[in-house]
Design a protein around this motif. Structure first.
Motif, PDB file in Angstrom:
ATOM      1  N   PRO A  10       0.805  -1.234   0.000  1.00 29.24           N
ATOM      2  CA  PRO A  10       0.000   0.000   0.000  1.00 29.24           C
ATOM      3  C   PRO A  10       0.829   1.271   0.000  1.00 29.24           C
ATOM      4  O   PRO A  10       0.436   2.267  -0.589  1.00 29.24           O
ATOM      5  CB  PRO A  10      -0.831  -0.130   1.288  1.00 29.24           C
ATOM      6  N   ALA A  11       1.995   1.253   0.641  1.00 28.22           N
ATOM      7  CA  ALA A  11       2.801   2.465   0.752  1.00 28.22           C
ATOM      8  C   ALA A  11       3.759   2.655  -0.418  1.00 28.22           C
ATOM      9  O   ALA A  11       4.415   3.691  -0.512  1.00 28.22           O
ATOM     10  CB  ALA A  11       3.594   2.447   2.057  1.00 28.22           C
ATOM     11  N   ALA A  12       3.851   1.668  -1.309  1.00 31.93           N
ATOM     12  CA  ALA A  12       4.811   1.743  -2.404  1.00 31.93           C
ATOM     13  C   ALA A  12       4.382   2.800  -3.424  1.00 31.93           C
ATOM     14  O   ALA A  12       3.212   2.895  -3.793  1.00 31.93           O
ATOM     15  CB  ALA A  12       4.948   0.388  -3.085  1.00 31.93           C
ATOM     16  N   GLY A  38       8.902  -1.682 -10.613  1.00 29.36           N
ATOM     17  CA  GLY A  38       8.379  -2.587  -9.588  1.00 29.36           C
ATOM     18  C   GLY A  38       8.913  -3.993  -9.751  1.00 29.36           C
ATOM     19  O   GLY A  38       9.680  -4.294 -10.673  1.00 29.36           O
ATOM     20  N   GLY A  39       8.492  -4.875  -8.864  1.00 30.90           N
ATOM     21  CA  GLY A  39       9.018  -6.238  -8.904  1.00 30.90           C
ATOM     22  C   GLY A  39       8.133  -7.287  -8.282  1.00 30.90           C
ATOM     23  O   GLY A  39       8.640  -8.284  -7.770  1.00 30.90           O
ATOM     24  N   VAL A  40       6.818  -7.117  -8.334  1.00 27.39           N
ATOM     25  CA  VAL A  40       5.906  -8.111  -7.764  1.00 27.39           C
ATOM     26  C   VAL A  40       5.749  -9.276  -8.739  1.00 27.39           C
ATOM     27  O   VAL A  40       5.604  -9.079  -9.952  1.00 27.39           O
ATOM     28  CB  VAL A  40       4.533  -7.480  -7.456  1.00 27.39           C
ATOM     29  N   GLU A  41       5.806 -10.477  -8.205  1.00 33.28           N
ATOM     30  CA  GLU A  41       5.713 -11.667  -9.048  1.00 33.28           C
ATOM     31  C   GLU A  41       4.286 -11.871  -9.561  1.00 33.28           C
ATOM     32  O   GLU A  41       3.363 -11.129  -9.238  1.00 33.28           O
ATOM     33  CB  GLU A  41       6.170 -12.893  -8.244  1.00 33.28           C
ATOM     34  N   SER A  42       4.113 -12.933 -10.341  1.00 36.19           N
ATOM     35  CA  SER A  42       2.796 -13.273 -10.897  1.00 36.19           C
ATOM     36  C   SER A  42       1.849 -13.745  -9.798  1.00 36.19           C
ATOM     37  O   SER A  42       2.245 -13.969  -8.654  1.00 36.19           O
ATOM     38  CB  SER A  42       2.951 -14.362 -11.956  1.00 36.19           C
ATOM     39  N   GLU A  43       0.575 -13.891 -10.185  1.00 33.28           N
ATOM     40  CA  GLU A  43      -0.490 -14.384  -9.312  1.00 33.28           C
ATOM     41  C   GLU A  43      -0.677 -13.492  -8.086  1.00 33.28           C
ATOM     42  O   GLU A  43      -0.864 -13.967  -6.967  1.00 33.28           O
ATOM     43  CB  GLU A  43      -0.231 -15.834  -8.905  1.00 33.28           C
ATOM     44  N   ALA A  44      -0.626 -12.187  -8.325  1.00 31.58           N
ATOM     45  CA  ALA A  44      -0.900 -11.207  -7.277  1.00 31.58           C
ATOM     46  C   ALA A  44      -1.427  -9.945  -7.947  1.00 31.58           C
ATOM     47  O   ALA A  44      -0.966  -9.564  -9.036  1.00 31.58           O
ATOM     48  CB  ALA A  44       0.357 -10.895  -6.472  1.00 31.58           C
ATOM     49  N   TRP A  45      -2.396  -9.288  -7.325  1.00 33.75           N
ATOM     50  CA  TRP A  45      -2.889  -8.018  -7.851  1.00 33.75           C
ATOM     51  C   TRP A  45      -1.853  -6.942  -7.593  1.00 33.75           C
ATOM     52  O   TRP A  45      -1.308  -6.836  -6.492  1.00 33.75           O
ATOM     53  CB  TRP A  45      -4.224  -7.644  -7.212  1.00 33.75           C
ATOM     54  N   PHE A  68       3.216  11.882  -7.356  1.00 29.76           N
ATOM     55  CA  PHE A  68       3.612  10.536  -6.954  1.00 29.76           C
ATOM     56  C   PHE A  68       2.403   9.858  -6.318  1.00 29.76           C
ATOM     57  O   PHE A  68       1.831  10.366  -5.347  1.00 29.76           O
ATOM     58  CB  PHE A  68       4.775  10.591  -5.965  1.00 29.76           C
ATOM     59  N   PHE A  69       2.000   8.708  -6.871  1.00 29.14           N
ATOM     60  CA  PHE A  69       0.844   7.975  -6.392  1.00 29.14           C
ATOM     61  C   PHE A  69       1.305   6.656  -5.774  1.00 29.14           C
ATOM     62  O   PHE A  69       2.061   5.908  -6.392  1.00 29.14           O
ATOM     63  CB  PHE A  69      -0.140   7.689  -7.528  1.00 29.14           C
ATOM     64  N   THR A  70       0.825   6.394  -4.579  1.00 32.90           N
ATOM     65  CA  THR A  70       1.097   5.104  -3.960  1.00 32.90           C
ATOM     66  C   THR A  70       0.017   4.107  -4.375  1.00 32.90           C
ATOM     67  O   THR A  70      -1.024   4.482  -4.942  1.00 32.90           O
ATOM     68  CB  THR A  70       1.106   5.213  -2.429  1.00 32.90           C
ATOM     69  N   VAL A  71       0.263   2.847  -4.071  1.00 32.55           N
ATOM     70  CA  VAL A  71      -0.753   1.812  -4.320  1.00 32.55           C
ATOM     71  C   VAL A  71      -2.043   2.183  -3.605  1.00 32.55           C
ATOM     72  O   VAL A  71      -3.144   2.068  -4.167  1.00 32.55           O
ATOM     73  CB  VAL A  71      -0.221   0.445  -3.855  1.00 32.55           C
ATOM     74  N   GLU A  72      -1.934   2.641  -2.380  1.00 31.19           N
ATOM     75  CA  GLU A  72      -3.129   3.011  -1.617  1.00 31.19           C
ATOM     76  C   GLU A  72      -3.861   4.174  -2.270  1.00 31.19           C
ATOM     77  O   GLU A  72      -5.100   4.194  -2.329  1.00 31.19           O
ATOM     78  CB  GLU A  72      -2.737   3.363  -0.183  1.00 31.19           C
ATOM     79  N   ASN A  73      -3.116   5.172  -2.771  1.00 29.85           N
ATOM     80  CA  ASN A  73      -3.753   6.286  -3.474  1.00 29.85           C
ATOM     81  C   ASN A  73      -4.579   5.788  -4.649  1.00 29.85           C
ATOM     82  O   ASN A  73      -5.729   6.225  -4.849  1.00 29.85           O
ATOM     83  CB  ASN A  73      -2.704   7.260  -4.005  1.00 29.85           C
TER      84      ASN A  73
END
Length: 958
Positions: free
Chosen positions: A474-476, A482-489, A540-545
């Motif tokens: 949320p704070a990113a 970025g670097g989030v793997e597959s099978e994740a929103w 700058f927008f965070t995931v939470e924004n």
């Protein structure tokens, strides 16, 4: 000074004032032209009852149910509820209209309304126009949330309109099954005083002022004057007031024109303006505003300043909080200088000072993916927990009409998006990459706004490689890859990162056309898309924004650092320039090396067509921040132009010379130049490797003639740069180091080399013995040349593994006296060794935290391995350089483990700094003395080790 009282209000003026409706919202509380905008004049209704809602009409047919409610409300005790059961063919098939209300032709008005919905995803058109359905203004497709929000606009009334209406349209498919609430619709009159330009009044004969709407005229004492409405001269429109003074009375107000019955709000501030001229110069007026009890709010005394030209006089005033809500605006003319002259008044305007709500531009514009016009091959599905709907394509890219470079028919989705203002916007997407990772991670978006041809590849941007990109914390901040793997929103920023495309498109609106068509196209199945967002590129927008539609930040998210890790150290700690590695570069690193941008194959992929863009950026990053720049690389048997191998040796040599010259001309201030890279492992000896080794002399007599030739050419082209060689597999192998030294010594004999580069990738250091690494460094250092660790990355499949390996390897390199700097080969997600990442979307890995703390306090003395030859006696060397500014190095030898103190004294014998005070192992050691804060002069340093003591002299010259 009091103002002269006026006659009582006429009956028709009192009636007029009773028609004024005031807005409850104090931020925009002027006189409202419309009636019952807050529904306070209507009782709560039951069911679908629209028969008795004063000031409103409804066109809803069987599509919606309308009623007045007492919960929820924004202001007062009432609001309007509209429940949409089905959508008609047009947006106005469910329409509520505030009508009619009087408007002044050619004047400006402010419109505002508060709205909310029972669920998100609701849309409305807010409009203002005339009874003939001509629009004065529109807020197009406003997105409504579940909290009350004000929607505002300004509009001008055409010169032939005198009546207005304010329709609200809510017939949209996304509104079906939802309830929308409206409150406090206000259309504000442009001024609070009436008939300030006298346009409502006919031209009169002198003295006939009985029918001047909004004004009264007074004569007192012995004063005599004529008041008349004239059509020449006039400053605004076709009318003005003429006041001709014949004789004066006792007080200034004995001749007075009075703007009457001005509705004001206690505690609020207003502007006052009026145009005045005189038939002759030196005429005078008092311009005032006050309450009916003759207490003044404002006085603008303009004695003896009127001229024969129109002048505008302006001022501001605030109505005391304890005053009534009616004011009066007298103008006084009873001055001797006015006798025999005529004074003209026009366009008196009293307007409330409104704190206008700025256009909200820092909010992201959220588009739910399922709300678009979807092609037949898309499906709308729901997340497992039912929290969101998303779209996915039911066919793969080549199964029906699609292909690898265009989506094909029935495989596109279209969205209408309205921006709050012009500017540049980033495109974001919330996606989920399926189990097949790189076979599930691509789609298209249009090459800019507008309808796109699904079969025209040139009209689409392919987004690919999302399997390991994006942000979910949320704070990113969603800015980098970025670097989030597959099978994740996760959220991805498609404007700041190309994701394997040649295009990362920033969406620019530079016209008033704020409503645009945005289209996407499907590529691989297995990709789920929840929503899109457009957000200002400078925010700058965070995931939470983005998740919650919250404002972006104008400030770069702060780190707890303001300078690089090795700031102020005698060694640099640098990193590579690559698009995915440069965020926050200057607050971590203080040396720059281009990753791929400086390789010949990257620059001159097509013969004589040079692409310097990324290399220019790398060089600028270094020079703009006063950081050392190392050029990587001139000659290497990899990433070479494909065309070079097909040339004959003579032409190859000419092209190599051109390449050297082009780099030298473009980057004249390069601090270091890697002339040859990986000669032991990847020479340019085969067609696949460039095939030009023979053009440089081949093996020749030395076995390495081609390297010598390359360095000779480089010395000629880069006379001021430090020339370096570079290779891997050296640090952990004595035999490899010896082979490397053979080349280095040949170059030294010819004075062609200035530094040694050693790559220290994880595959070279993992498992390498610390003692071996120290022996290798000593062998290289014995050449007298400085060493640079040119390419360092340390892996760790877990944080602890990486941290332990950093603690084992890094000090060996950093603390060796001959190592002048270390360059990491990447640190953020996207670097070539995934487990070597130091900064993730969640922040710093422990190894990076340790690295900063370690470098801050680490010694730079040499650790001597037990297998190396130890000094035979105590010895302290002359400092180097000497004289110095501001730092110098002091070396000393210990034949055995000893308690050591090394102190610095000024010329008066005062100790000013202790550099060493600890037990040191046998070996050669080096320490740096930094005199940055000390004055020029002679200083002494004293080394004490057991019974050994020596004092030496040094000089600081600034």
């Amino acid at each position: 000074m009091q103002m002269h009282p006026t006659k009582p209000f006429s009956v028709w003026l009192i009636t007029l004032m009773l028609l004024f409706i005031f807005s409850i919202d104090s931020a925009l509380a002027q006189v409202a032209a419309n009636t019952n905008g807050g529904f306070e004049a209507t009782a709560v209704t039951a069911g679908n009852d629209t028969t008795d809602i004063e000031g409103w009409t409804f066109a809803v047919e069987d599509y919606a149910r309308v009623r007045v409610v007492d919960d929820p409300v924004k202001y007062g005790e009432r609001a309007l509820s509209v429940s949409v059961d089905s959508a008609g063919a047009n947006s106005w098939d469910v329409q509520i209209v505030n009508e009619p209300f009087p408007v002044e032709p050619g004047k400006a008005y402010d419109f505002s309304v508060w709205a909310r919905a029972s669920e998100s995803g609701v849309t409305a058109h807010f409009t203002a126009g005339d009874p003939e359905f001509n629009e004065f203004g529109r807020i197009h497709e406003a997105a409504l949330g579940t909290s009350w929000k004000k929607y505002s606009m300004s509009f001008s009334v055409p010169v032939d309109d005198t009546s207005g209406r304010a329709p609200i349209h809510v017939s949209f498919a996304g509104n079906v099954g939802k309830t929308i609430y409206f409150d406090e619709l206000v259309v504000l009159r442009p001024t609070v005083n009436a008939n300030g330009s006298f346009e409502r009044s006919a031209v009169t004969q002198s003295g006939d002022t009985s029918a001047v709407d909004g004004w009264s005229f007074n004569l007192g004492g012995d004063a005599d004057a004529d008041f008349a409405i004239v059509d020449d001269p006039a400053q605004d429109g076709n009318r003005a007031l003429a006041v001709t003074v014949h004789s004066t009375g006792t007080n200034a107000w004995d001749i007075e024109a009075l703007s009457t019955n001005i509705p004001v709000i206690p505690g609020e501030s207003y502007t006052y303006s009026v145009w005045v001229k005189a038939s002759e110069s030196s005429a005078s007026t008092h311009l005032t505003v006050g309450n009916p009890s003759f207490q003044e709010f404002m006085r603008n005394e303009k004695n003896s300043v009127l001229t024969t030209n129109w002048q505008q006089f302006t001022d501001e005033f605030t109505v005391p909080a304890s005053d009534p809500d009616i004011a009066r605006g007298p103008i006084h003319f009873n001055f001797a200088s006015n006798v025999g002259k005529t004074i003209y008044i026009d366009d008196l305007r009293i307007e409330q000072i409104i704190e206008q709500e700025p256009v909200v531009t820092n909010l992201p514009i959220i588009l739910e993916a399922e709300d678009g016009v979807l092609g037949d091959e898309f499906a709308v599905e729901e997340t497992a927990d039912g929290s969101a709907e998303y779209i996915t394509i039911t066919t793969d890219y080549n199964a029906t009409t699609g292909a690898g470079d265009h989506p094909g028919v029935n495989r596109t989705a279209s969205y209408e998006v309205t921006f709050p203002d012009t500017g540049a916007f980033d495109l974001f997407a919330r996606v989920y990459v399926g189990v097949n990772t790189y076979d599930d991670d691509s789609f298209f978006h249009g090459m800019g706004f507008g309808d796109k041809d699904p079969d025209a590849a040139a009209e689409w941007v392919m987004v690919n490689g999302l399997a390991t990109g994006g942000f979910s914390d949320p704070a990113a901040v969603v800015k980098g890859p970025g670097g989030v793997e597959s099978e994740a929103w996760k959220w991805v920023n498609l404007s700041q990162n190309a994701y394997q495309s040649d295009t990362a498109l920033v969406w620019v609106l530079d016209s008033d056309e704020l409503t645009r068509i945005f289209e996407i196209g499907a590529r691989e199945n297995g990709l789920r898309i929840d929503k899109f967002a457009f957000g200002r590129s400078d925010l700058f927008f965070t995931v939470e924004n983005l998740d919650h539609g919250e404002p972006g930040s104008e400030e770069t998210p702060e780190l707890p650092y303001t300078r690089s890790i090795a700031h102020g150290k005698e060694k640099f700690l640098g990193n590579i320039y690559a698009s995915d590695q440069i965020e926050w570069f200057d607050i971590f690193w203080n040396q720059v090396t281009p990753e791929n941008a400086g390789k010949w194959g990257s620059v001159e992929r097509t013969r004589d067509q040079m692409n310097w863009t990324n290399l220019d950026e790398a060089y600028a990053l270094a020079k703009d921040n006063d950081l050392p720049y190392r050029h990587h690389v001139l000659v290497w048997g990899n990433q070479q132009p494909n065309w070079i191998a097909a040339l004959d040796p003579e032409d190859q040599l000419a092209e190599i010379q051109e390449w050297f010259t082009a780099v030298a001309d473009r980057y004249p201030d390069a601090d270091y130049v890697e002339v040859v890279n990986e000669p032991l492992h990847d020479p340019p000896d085969s067609a696949a490797d460039g095939g030009y080794m023979d053009a440089l002399g081949g093996s020749g007599e030395t076995g390495w003639d081609w390297i010598i030739t390359a360095f000779e050419m480089a010395r000629e082209q880069f006379p001021d740069a430090n020339l370096m060689i570079n290779d891997y597999g050296i640090i952990g192998s004595i035999s490899a180091a010896n082979r490397y030294l053979n080349i280095i010594e040949l170059l030294q004999e010819r004075n062609l080399i200035d530094g040694i580069g050693i790559q220290c990738h994880a595959f070279s250091t993992r498992g390498a013995n610390v003692s071996t690494m120290r022996q290798v460094l000593k062998k290289l250092a014995d050449t007298g040349l400085p060493i640079q660790v040119t390419e360092l990355d340390i892996d760790g499949s877990t944080d602890q593994i990486q941290l332990d390996e950093y603690k084992r390897v890094f000090p060996v390199l950093w603390e060796h006296w001959a190592v002048e700097g270390i360059t990491l080969w990447g640190w953020r997600t996207g670097l070539w060794r995934e487990d070597a990442v130091l900064m993730t979307e969640r922040g710093e890995r422990p190894a990076l935290e340790w690295l900063r703390a370690y470098v801050d306090t680490a010694s730079t003395g040499t650790h001597v391995a037990e297998t190396e030859e130890l000094p035979s006696e105590y010895k302290v060397y002359n400092n180097y350089p000497n004289p110095f500014n501001p730092s110098t190095q002091i070396m000393y030898d210990l034949p055995e483990r000893s308690r050591v103190t090394l102190e610095v004294f000024d010329i008066k014998g005062r100790r000013i700094q202790t550099l060493v005070n600890e037990i040191k192992n046998a070996g050669s050691h080096r320490v740096t003395f930094n005199a940055d804060r000390m004055p020029s002069g002679v200083y002494f340093y004293r080394l004490s080790a057991d019974d050994f003591t020596r004092v030496k002299r040094m000089m600081l010259i600034k």
